[in-house]
Design a protein around this motif. Sequence first.
Motif, PDB file in Angstrom:
ATOM      1  N   PRO A  83      37.593  39.641  42.075  1.00 50.65           N
ATOM      2  CA  PRO A  83      39.151  39.237  41.868  1.00 50.65           C
ATOM      3  C   PRO A  83      39.822  39.149  40.563  1.00 50.65           C
ATOM      4  N   PHE A 101      32.717  37.386  44.409  1.00 50.39           N
ATOM      5  CA  PHE A 101      34.169  36.663  43.792  1.00 50.39           C
ATOM      6  C   PHE A 101      34.045  36.441  42.124  1.00 50.39           C
ATOM      7  N   ASN A 114      34.858  37.688  38.744  1.00 53.77           N
ATOM      8  CA  ASN A 114      35.958  38.157  37.999  1.00 53.77           C
ATOM      9  C   ASN A 114      35.412  39.549  37.225  1.00 53.77           C
ATOM     10  N   ASP A 166      43.770  30.296  46.051  1.00 52.35           N
ATOM     11  CA  ASP A 166      43.696  31.500  45.849  1.00 52.35           C
ATOM     12  C   ASP A 166      42.201  31.948  45.926  1.00 52.35           C
ATOM     13  N   ALA A 205      42.331  46.945  41.867  1.00 52.89           N
ATOM     14  CA  ALA A 205      41.066  46.589  42.367  1.00 52.89           C
ATOM     15  C   ALA A 205      40.134  47.622  42.198  1.00 52.89           C
ATOM     16  N   THR A 220      41.041  42.673  42.341  1.00 52.05           N
ATOM     17  CA  THR A 220      41.576  42.541  43.607  1.00 52.05           C
ATOM     18  C   THR A 220      42.715  41.547  43.689  1.00 52.05           C
ATOM     19  N   CYS A 221      43.765  41.767  44.385  1.00 54.07           N
ATOM     20  CA  CYS A 221      44.772  40.522  44.571  1.00 54.07           C
ATOM     21  C   CYS A 221      44.073  39.262  44.869  1.00 54.07           C
ATOM     22  N   THR A 222      44.598  38.243  44.578  1.00 61.94           N
ATOM     23  CA  THR A 222      43.792  36.971  44.730  1.00 61.94           C
ATOM     24  C   THR A 222      44.104  36.319  46.023  1.00 61.94           C
ATOM     25  N   ASN A 244      39.965  40.765  50.015  1.00 57.14           N
ATOM     26  CA  ASN A 244      38.953  39.913  49.776  1.00 57.14           C
ATOM     27  C   ASN A 244      38.176  39.339  50.946  1.00 57.14           C
TER      28      ASN A 244
END
Length: 605
Positions: free
Chosen positions: A182, A248, A250, A345, A82, A222-224, A230
């Motif tokens: 993310p 959000f 990418n 996600d 992240a 970031t982890c989705t 998030n």
Amino acid sequence: MTVDPRIAFVTNRIVERSKPSREVYLQRLREMAEKGPFRSSLSCGNLAHGFAACGPDDKASLAGDVAPNLGIITSYNDMLSAHQPFETYPAQIRAAARDAGGVAQVAGSVPAMCDGVTQGQPGMELSLFSRDVIALSAAVGLSHNMFDAAVYLGVCDKIVPGLVIAALSFGHLPAVFIPAGPMTTGLPNDEKVRIRQLYAEGKVGRTELLAAESQSYHGPGTCTFYGTANSNQMLMEIMGLHTPGSSFINPGTPLRQALTSEATRRALAITALGNEFTPVGEMIDERSVVNGVVGLHATGGSTNHTLHLVAMARAAGIRLTWEDISDLSDAVPLLARVYPNGPADVNHFNAAGGLGFMIDQLLSIGLLHEDVRTVWGKGLSAYAVEAKLGANGTVVREPISKISGDAKVVTTADKPFQPTGGLKMLSGNLGKAVIKTSAVKPERHIIEAPARVFHDQSGLHAAFQAGTLTGDFIAVVRFQGPKANGMPELHKMTPPLGVLQDRGQTVALVTDGRMSGASGKVPAAIHVTPEAKDGGPISRIRDGDMIRLDAVTGKLDVLVDAAEFAAREPAQADLSHNEWGIGRELFARFRENAGTADEGASVLY
């Protein structure tokens, strides 16, 4: 726009409760702001030290007290996905600042740890306290008084709350938060959970598990899933600390880069040297905090924010309580299904309309305060948009569609997934607690079963491996609060409890520890306070006691004769193994002085 009376009532209650502390905070903020740009008060020696490493043009700009100077606070490290994208941000921010007639300097760095790496490990016991360390670290960076505004680079669990606490402590300065975005979608979340449960049952090995995890967490960003990281990004946007539509997108994309440059220009535009001075401590008020809580409920966000939002609000002199959060939950419908409360996600969420769609829907039924100040300078309607890349490489924004791009992921206000929010506060003779209901099936919102008591998650895991967790039960995992061991997240328990539930057993969890934004399908009453280390009622539960967890009425009780229960001696636990190793000895004073969970579990307030 007319605000729903329930939202207005809670907001007014917070305003009245906060008046003494908020007035003191604002008075101090205004005294600082009246002094103007601080470089003018520095001696020549001070200033020379402050820009010694700058190039000639930046030195000339800073010497003149005319060009605004941005302080960059960064959580960059290249181990954690992240935060890895932030490596290139300072250079981009400096270039964008120069193009806009300003200067930018990295004021300081803050630590950024990942709960995903430390899950079930001793390092997790530093996690919650890292929030306050981050706030302190950022304050050191900004203490040089060289800056007219600050930009904050942070994403994950404790980093953003810590940065917000720091920003509000320096509330006389404008603050813009710049996200990294993310990672792209990897292994579907349902498949990841399936492999984890198979591993817990011994049906697949470590090789298969690692392959699945590596496909899930596979690149920068970031982890989705919709966990605390998030949820942080949602909060920063709905509270007006991000530029519209930026949460959000990418990493490494042209739009992400354009948004970063735009945020830099916006931070320069809102300093005291311009005509739109927006000190963050004035900007963030009780309405902004309520908007954040509403967004948390509508999206089924992280339970960690029942700790963090309380602590963040206190940094601005605002007194938010769990009662406020619970009452707002009763008024706010759930409008999003993002894992763990659905298969999608955050990339699917964003593609379906994302936060812009959510804000538009919530505004349409009066559940948000539209008339708030933001870093964008306009009301919250300006955030009901979709950000896109224009033909000239800049950001353009279009009004958001009134129709969801995927009604299984985000829905309209007239067709909510459930009528109330994703978080519920519980109270009863066991104290107060929090439960995330959005991922729990309605038929599991009320659980009554005998207690199985453990003093750590390893004990529960060992009982599962031994096959002794039979029948219906409520697992009580105690001595996991902030004073006991720093209140770690306890996700090591999620796979075994999920397996037992899938086998047909009725199971639930009661703990004074945390489960975070990944709290899933097993009912979990968490953050129980008073904690066991403080002699709270959870310390007097015994194996076999009947416990009733009622997420419908918001009750958490042990069904034992009151006199008998009160007469019991609190259990004791040997916590010596939590006091040293992996840096834990350095945090002894934190454990001793931590506040209660319902007050933010902070050592700062």
